[in-house]
Design an enzyme around this catalytic site. Structure first.
Site, short mmCIF file in Angstrom:
data_model
loop_
_atom_site.label_atom_id
_atom_site.label_comp_id
_atom_site.label_asym_id
_atom_site.label_seq_id
_atom_site.Cartn_x
_atom_site.Cartn_y
_atom_site.Cartn_z
N ASP A 8 0.87 -1.17 0.00
CA ASP A 8 0.00 0.00 0.00
C ASP A 8 0.91 1.22 0.00
OD1 ASP A 8 -2.36 1.60 0.25
OD2 ASP A 8 -1.97 1.81 2.40
N SER A 9 0.30 2.39 -0.13
CA SER A 9 1.08 3.63 -0.07
C SER A 9 1.61 3.88 1.35
CB SER A 9 0.21 4.81 -0.49
OG SER A 9 -0.93 4.88 0.36
N TYR A 40 -0.98 8.09 -2.53
CA TYR A 40 -1.03 7.76 -3.96
C TYR A 40 -2.26 8.38 -4.62
CZ TYR A 40 2.45 3.86 -3.93
OH TYR A 40 3.57 3.08 -3.87
N GLY A 41 -3.31 8.54 -3.82
CA GLY A 41 -4.64 8.80 -4.37
C GLY A 41 -4.81 10.10 -5.12
N CYS A 71 -4.20 -1.64 -1.90
CA CYS A 71 -4.38 -0.22 -2.15
C CYS A 71 -5.41 -0.09 -3.27
CB CYS A 71 -3.04 0.39 -2.57
SG CYS A 71 -3.16 2.10 -3.09
N ASN A 72 -6.50 0.58 -2.99
CA ASN A 72 -7.53 0.73 -4.01
C ASN A 72 -7.05 1.62 -5.16
OD1 ASN A 72 -10.46 -0.31 -2.99
ND2 ASN A 72 -9.17 0.24 -1.26
N GLU A 149 -2.96 8.16 8.70
CA GLU A 149 -1.49 8.09 8.78
C GLU A 149 -0.99 8.70 10.10
OE1 GLU A 149 1.04 6.78 6.73
OE2 GLU A 149 -0.54 5.78 5.61
N CYS A 181 -10.91 2.51 0.19
CA CYS A 181 -9.53 2.89 0.47
C CYS A 181 -9.15 2.11 1.72
CB CYS A 181 -9.41 4.39 0.73
SG CYS A 181 -7.79 4.89 1.36
N THR A 182 -7.99 1.48 1.68
CA THR A 182 -7.65 0.57 2.78
C THR A 182 -7.28 1.31 4.06
OG1 THR A 182 -5.42 0.43 1.87
CG2 THR A 182 -6.99 -1.32 1.27
N HIS A 183 -7.16 2.63 3.99
CA HIS A 183 -6.98 3.40 5.22
C HIS A 183 -8.29 3.50 6.02
CE1 HIS A 183 -3.20 4.71 3.37
NE2 HIS A 183 -2.87 5.31 4.50
N1 DGL Z 1 -4.81 3.09 1.02
C1 DGL Z 1 -4.80 3.48 -0.33
C2 DGL Z 1 -6.05 3.12 -1.08
O1 DGL Z 1 -6.63 2.10 -0.75
C3 DGL Z 1 -4.13 4.72 -0.74
C4 DGL Z 1 -4.43 6.00 -0.07
C5 DGL Z 1 -3.53 7.05 -0.64
O2 DGL Z 1 -2.32 6.83 -0.62
O3 DGL Z 1 -4.03 8.06 -1.15
O4 DGL Z 1 -6.45 3.77 -2.00
#
Ligand code: DGL
Length: 246
Positions: A8-9, A40-41, A71-72, A149, A181-183
Site C-alpha cells: 500500500d502507499s 497515492y490517491g 491499495c484501491n 497516517e 480505500c484501505t486506510h
Molecule cells: N490506502 C490506499 C487506497 O486504498 C491509498 C491511499 C492514498 O495513498 O491516497 O487507495
C-alpha cells in the site's frame, strides 16, 4: 513455505494484512508501505503505475508467490500492469470489494468512497453497474488518508471531516458503504457512529473471502509478518503493531 506480498502507499494496507494474518492463509506476509510517497490517491495514473511496479520489484526480492494489492488507488489503475509483470497471482482489492456485495439487493443505496484516483478511475462504478447495482453515490474523501497516517481515527477533527464530506447526505438511507480505500477501516467506529444503518465493506475481509473461494487457500498453523517501508520504517512498525494487536 508460501509467502504473500502485500503493499500500500502507507499504513492503510495493514487493515488488509491483518485480515490475511487472522485467516492464516500464508506462512508469511511481506508488507511494504510506500511511506516516502504516500498519498497515492492524488497522483496521476502513470505515477501510480510506476510506484506499484517498483513495489512489486521490491517484494520480488523476498521470493513471494502471491501479491495482494492492498491499495484501491493502485488496484484502480495498475492492476493489469502488475499482473503482466508478476509471474504469480495478483489480486486487487476492487475485484474483491465488488464480489463482496454481489448478492446484496440491487436496489441498495450504495455510498462509494475512496481517493480521488479511485473514484475518478470509475472502476468500482463500472463493475457495480455490471452487477446490476443502480443507486451508487461516489464521493472522493482524500482527507481521511492523512488522518489515519497520523493515527487520528475519531474525535472532533474526524467528525468535522465527516460533516464536510457527508453533510448533505441522508445518512439513515445509506444501506452499504464501500470503504474504497484501505486506510478507511481504521475509521470504522466513526463510520458506524455517523451511518448507523449501513453495512461497511472492508477491502481486507473481501480479499480473504476471495482468496478462499477463488484460490482455494486454506488455513496454515500460523502466519508471520515482516514489515518494510520506503521511509520511517520504525514509525510504520510501531503503528502497525498497535493495529495488528487490537
Ligand atoms: N490506502 C490506499 C487506497 O486504498 C491509498 C491511499 C492514498 O495513498 O491516497 O487507495
Amino acid at each position: 513455505m508460501n509467502r504473500c506480498g502485500v503493499f500500500d502507499s502507507g499504513i492503510g494496507g495493514i487493515s488488509v494484512a491483518k485480515e490475511i494474518i487472522q485467516a492464516k492463509l500464508f506462512d508469511e506476509v511481506i508488507y511494504f508501505g510506500d511511506t516516502a510517497r504516500v498519498p497515492y490517491g492524488n497522483k496521476n495514473e502513470s505515477t501510480i503505475i510506476r510506484y506499484s511496479l517498483e513495489a512489486l520489484e521490491f517484494l520480488k526480492n523476498f521470493d513471494i508467490d502471491f501479491l495482494v494489492v492492498a491499495c484501491n488507488s493502485a488496484s484502480s489503475v495498475a492492476i493489469d500492469d502488475l499482473k503482466k509483470e508478476a509471474g504469480f497471482p495478483v489480486v486487487g482489492v476492487i475485484e474483491a470489494g465488488v464480489k463482496a456485495i454481489e448478492n446484496e439487493n440491487k436496489n441498495s443505496n450504495i455510498l462509494l468512497i475512496g481517493t480521488k484516483r479511485t473514484i475518478s478511475s470509475g472502476k468500482y462504478q463500472k463493475f457495480l453497474s455490471k452487477k446490476g447495482f443502480k443507486n451508487i453515490v461516489s464521493i472522493p474523501t482524500p482527507l481521511f488518508v492523512p488522518l489515519v497516517e497520523e493515527g487520528i481515527v475519531d474525535g472532533k477533527i474526524v467528525d468535522d471531516v465527516f460533516e464536510l464530506y457527508f453533510g448533505n447526505i441522508e445518512k439513515n438511507l445509506v444501506d452499504i458503504i464501500i470503504l474504497g480505500c484501505t486506510h478507511y477501516p481504521f475509521l470504522s467506529k466513526s463510520f458506524k457512529k455517523h451511518f448507523p444503518n449501513a453495512k461497511l465493506i472492508h477491502s481486507g475481509q473481501a480479499i480473504v473471502s476471495l482468496l478462499k473461494e477463488e484460490y482455494n487457500l486454506t488455513s496454515k498453523n500460523s502466519t508471520t509478518i515482516k514489515l518494510f517501508a520506503s521511509d520511517n520504517v520504525e514509525e510504520l512498525r510501531y503503528r502497525a503493531s498497535i493495529w495488528l494487536n487490537r
